[in-house]
Scaffold this motif. Structure first.
Motif, PDB file in Angstrom:
ATOM      1  N   GLU A 244       7.121  -8.322   4.194  1.00  0.00           N
ATOM      2  CA  GLU A 244       6.292  -9.046   3.235  1.00  0.00           C
ATOM      3  C   GLU A 244       6.624 -10.531   3.291  1.00  0.00           C
ATOM      4  O   GLU A 244       7.766 -10.913   3.576  1.00  0.00           O
TER       5      GLU A 244
ATOM      6  N   SER B 212      10.198   2.169   1.798  1.00  0.00           N
ATOM      7  CA  SER B 212       9.366   1.123   2.391  1.00  0.00           C
ATOM      8  C   SER B 212      10.191   0.203   3.278  1.00  0.00           C
ATOM      9  O   SER B 212      11.210  -0.324   2.867  1.00  0.00           O
TER      10      SER B 212
ATOM     11  N   SER C 101       8.250  -2.139   5.156  1.00  0.00           N
ATOM     12  CA  SER C 101       7.212  -3.092   5.515  1.00  0.00           C
ATOM     13  C   SER C 101       7.703  -4.519   5.290  1.00  0.00           C
ATOM     14  O   SER C 101       8.502  -4.788   4.403  1.00  0.00           O
TER      15      SER C 101
END
Length: 383
Positions: free
Chosen positions: A86, A82, A84
């Motif tokens: 956040e 991952s 991504s």
């Protein structure tokens, strides 16, 4: 004495200078209904038959192991690591994969050089102190500074805080870049101003220091200054443009749909010594003008665009003569003029009565012709 038993000799052979043991094995040659016939090679049995296979030899479960590895690879490709972004507990900062904290902060282009310091020393010291990496935009890029750290969230917080303090301090010491004004470029005002100008230039009663034509404001640029502001980039310009829309509505409520009429009559000076004057201006009066000017300046101070240097009340004035114009044109450190006789003989000069219809934001160093009003970057409509 008990007999000593020795392992059977297996024999060896050599390949590329390395010794290998020779292992006996049997090979099935033929099969019939009664018995099986074997052909045996070599004459010694494999005495190491019970040992596990060597790493260089294929283990018994190799095909199944290959399938297991291939399946694990497919799963890994289907679920990549991952990356991504956040949010974190600090809304200014995000985290990537739980391992890298990032943030961005807008720094006006005119302050980037100061942020770097000589040979980037100041920025290097900031990076070392906060354990962060700070990427600044190039001169031709309109981008924020990017901050990143693989150490902790707190490192990015410290870096952000220090850059915010740096920008605030730089803005406090920076020179003003724009002004907010009520234009007074009506025909009547311009005509009366030209009469005043000629009286000063032609009369023998006035001091020679007042005779320089460069002292006088251009008639096309006559205005009432309400506030001076600091804008450093397009972001600031966009913010104040949006603020103008809000303040426009507030001023219309103050005026209550009534016209704002200005009466400009009488002259005065900015300093106390009439023999060493820097600015002569025309006085302004009119219902609601002072209230509107005070409200506008206060709101710009609250929003961080203007500095609170003149107190709560704006000094309404229309500049007629300014020594700064001569100092700039002739590259002088300082220039003043003797205006004692002007203030005595022309103190009741009348310039006009008219309706003020707009408030505008203008740059101090306008590119427009001096025969026209300053560039209007943002406008509040009053009528």
């Amino acid at each position: 004495m008990d007999s000593v038993q020795f392992p059977l000799s297996t024999g060896t052979y050599s390949i590329n200078g390395r010794k290998y043991r020779r292992t006996a094995y049997q090979m099935k040659v033929a099969t019939d209904d009664v018995a099986q016939k074997f052909e045996q090679f070599e004459d010694t049995p494999d005495v190491y038959d019970d040992e596990p296979s060597a790493g260089c030899l294929a283990p018994p479960g190799l095909p199944a192991l290959k399938k297991k590895i291939a399946k694990a690879k497919e799963v890994k490709e289907a679920k990549p690591e991952s990356n991504s972004t956040e949010p974190t507990e600090d809304e200014r900062i995000s985290v990537i994969g739980g391992k890298k904290w990032i943030a961005s902060i807008s720094v006006p282009a005119c302050f980037i050089g100061k942020l770097h310091g000589m040979n980037r020393r100041a920025l290097n010291a900031l990076e070392n102190d906060t354990q962060c990496r700070v990427k600044t935009p190039r001169r031709d890029e309109n981008k924020p500074c990017e901050i990143s750290s693989i150490v902790s969230l707190e490192c990015v917080q410290r870096c952000l805080d220090r850059i915010e303090i740096f920008v605030d301090d730089a803005k406090k010491t920076a020179r003003v870049t724009h002004f907010v004004a009520l234009p007074c470029d009506q025909h009547e005002v311009q005509e009366n101003f030209e009469v005043f100008k000629q009286l000063v230039l032609d009369s023998e009663h006035f001091d020679a220091s007042c005779k320089n034509p460069q002292l006088f404001t251009k008639s096309a640029r006559l205005h009432l200054t309400l506030s001076v502001v600091c804008l450093f980039d397009d972001v600031d310009l966009q913010r104040i443009t949006e603020a103008f829309k809000v303040i426009e509505g507030e001023i219309k409520e103050i005026l209550n749909n009534k016209p704002m009429i200005a009466d400009i009559q009488g002259i005065d000076m900015m300093n106390d010594d009439p023999s060493q004057v820097s600015v002569i201006y025309a006085k302004v009066s009119g219902e609601k003008i002072q209230e509107v000017a005070n409200h506008l300046n206060r709101r710009l101070i609250e929003l961080g665009f203007a500095k609170n240097e003149g107190g709560d009340e704006v000094k309404l004035h229309m500049t007629l003569m300014n020594a700064r114009y001569v100092a700039q044109a002739e590259k002088l450190k300082k220039f003043t003029f003797d205006a004692k006789k002007i203030l005595e003989d022309l103190k009741e000069s009348y310039f006009g009565t008219f309706q003020l219809t707009e408030i505008c934001l203008c740059p101090l160093n306008s590119n427009s012709s001096s025969e026209k009003f300053y560039d209007k970057l943002a406008i509040m409509r009053l009528a």
